[in-house]
Design a protein around this motif. Sequence first.
Motif, mmCIF file in Angstrom:
data_model
loop_
_atom_site.group_PDB
_atom_site.id
_atom_site.type_symbol
_atom_site.label_atom_id
_atom_site.label_comp_id
_atom_site.label_asym_id
_atom_site.label_seq_id
_atom_site.Cartn_x
_atom_site.Cartn_y
_atom_site.Cartn_z
ATOM 1 N N ASN A 304 0.832 -1.203 0.000
ATOM 2 C CA ASN A 304 0.000 0.000 0.000
ATOM 3 C C ASN A 304 0.870 1.259 0.000
ATOM 4 O O ASN A 304 0.463 2.323 0.456
ATOM 5 C CB ASN A 304 -0.948 0.021 1.197
ATOM 6 C CG ASN A 304 -0.205 0.085 2.524
ATOM 7 O OD1 ASN A 304 0.999 -0.174 2.597
ATOM 8 N ND2 ASN A 304 -0.914 0.430 3.589
ATOM 9 N N GLY A 305 2.082 1.107 -0.524
ATOM 10 C CA GLY A 305 3.021 2.221 -0.582
ATOM 11 C C GLY A 305 3.089 2.840 -1.966
ATOM 12 O O GLY A 305 3.041 2.133 -2.983
ATOM 13 N N LYS A 322 -3.532 4.425 4.134
ATOM 14 C CA LYS A 322 -4.327 3.700 5.121
ATOM 15 C C LYS A 322 -5.804 3.979 4.849
ATOM 16 O O LYS A 322 -6.154 4.818 4.024
ATOM 17 C CB LYS A 322 -3.952 4.148 6.536
ATOM 18 C CG LYS A 322 -2.463 4.118 6.828
ATOM 19 C CD LYS A 322 -1.927 2.721 6.969
ATOM 20 C CE LYS A 322 -2.230 2.138 8.322
ATOM 21 N NZ LYS A 322 -1.554 0.826 8.540
ATOM 22 N N ALA A 323 -6.675 3.293 5.577
ATOM 23 C CA ALA A 323 -8.111 3.446 5.333
ATOM 24 C C ALA A 323 -8.594 4.872 5.594
ATOM 25 O O ALA A 323 -9.458 5.391 4.887
ATOM 26 C CB ALA A 323 -8.889 2.464 6.208
ATOM 27 N N LYS A 388 4.351 0.408 13.916
ATOM 28 C CA LYS A 388 3.561 1.393 14.633
ATOM 29 C C LYS A 388 2.490 2.033 13.773
ATOM 30 O O LYS A 388 1.359 2.251 14.196
ATOM 31 C CB LYS A 388 4.514 2.475 15.187
ATOM 32 C CG LYS A 388 3.830 3.693 15.757
ATOM 33 C CD LYS A 388 4.865 4.750 16.141
ATOM 34 C CE LYS A 388 4.213 6.075 16.479
ATOM 35 N NZ LYS A 388 5.218 7.120 16.769
ATOM 36 N N ILE A 389 2.865 2.326 12.509
ATOM 37 C CA ILE A 389 1.932 3.054 11.661
ATOM 38 C C ILE A 389 1.021 2.112 10.883
ATOM 39 O O ILE A 389 0.097 2.570 10.212
ATOM 40 C CB ILE A 389 2.680 3.971 10.685
ATOM 41 C CG1 ILE A 389 3.605 3.158 9.764
ATOM 42 C CG2 ILE A 389 3.471 5.036 11.432
ATOM 43 C CD1 ILE A 389 4.360 4.025 8.759
#
Length: 389
Positions: A304-305, A322-323, A388-389
Amino acid sequence: MISRELSSQLLESARRFPVVSVIGPRQSGKTTLVKALFSDYKYVSLEDLDNRKFAGEDPRNFLDTYPEKVILDEVQRVPELFSYLQTHTDQKGSAGQYILTGSQHFLMMESVSQTLAGRTAIHTLLPLSWSELSGSVDSEIDYTEFLFAGSFPRVYDKKIPPSEFYSTYIQTYVERDVRTLKQVSDLTAFQTFVKLCAGRIGQLLNLSSLANDAGITHNTAKSWLSLLETSFLVVILKPHHKNFNKRLIKSPKLYFTDTGLAASLLEIETPSQLATHHMVGHLFENMVVTEYLKHRYNQGKRNNGFFWRDKTGHEIDLLIEKADKLISIEVKSGKTVNSDYFRNLKYWQSLSGSPSDDSYVIYGGDSDQKRSHASVCGWKKASHLFQKI
């Protein structure tokens, strides 16, 4: 054996799917991993000429010879098997029947994706991530040493000098894999093409320029690049699709799966030589991008990058979708934080409205810092940041 983070995902998939496929570049550790995890399975290598001939000429009887719990290694060598695997797995209906490995992406092979659909979990195993490797190397290692050595397991397991390993790796790949493919008729031109790709790491991909420099046609360059991508030697990072303004760059960026391989292609012979090389920043960026890919793949997730760049030169090296938000990451190989590291992040925040809490800098130093426009993370802790992210 160095513990691989993908292990739990593979075991879970074998409880749910009749077929589990592990794909990735040659020497990334696929065979070692599946043989360790599925030690009660029969192992059959389709690199072996006799096995390959049997499977290709009589696939039905080949599979009847190994009725259940089988590891089929380098299965892309016999694409005829896939349709028969479909029939066998449908008849039995049980999970964990076959473990397949391959150094080419099955879904990019014609006629294969349909036969695998719904029947296999496909996982990608890239070379070792820093988090997997960090317990086996000197904690004081400089990033130039890591970039130079790369991440292939045999470099560390067998203590093979990187220059020796990658020289052999390149020759083996060209001689064993590429020579058999119809797309490549001129091996010398192909080797030149691969080296030119290494010189374009972290840059916008211009196929016309690449083709001209290699002395080949645009269509040939496109075909050869697809071959490198299918074989997991290069990674194409796409630009983010959301238009925050109308002047976005639409070309992708090119990276190599492994920095050690790229350094070898650039004819870099020592870490000290790399430290002053004009490509060191691009190779550092390459390392961070591929570390993120490893993090995602080892969790069984898709990439997802992206990156973001406009036509005035503002750029975010890694934009994670992200969502509910976009996380922006700038990558800097310097070991001392300076204000210039935050310039593009400030611009991005003003344009997108993203808060500073969603912006990060990964740099070549060791200390972590909290700045007004972004959090700063040393390269050795990048894996913790990704978690973490």
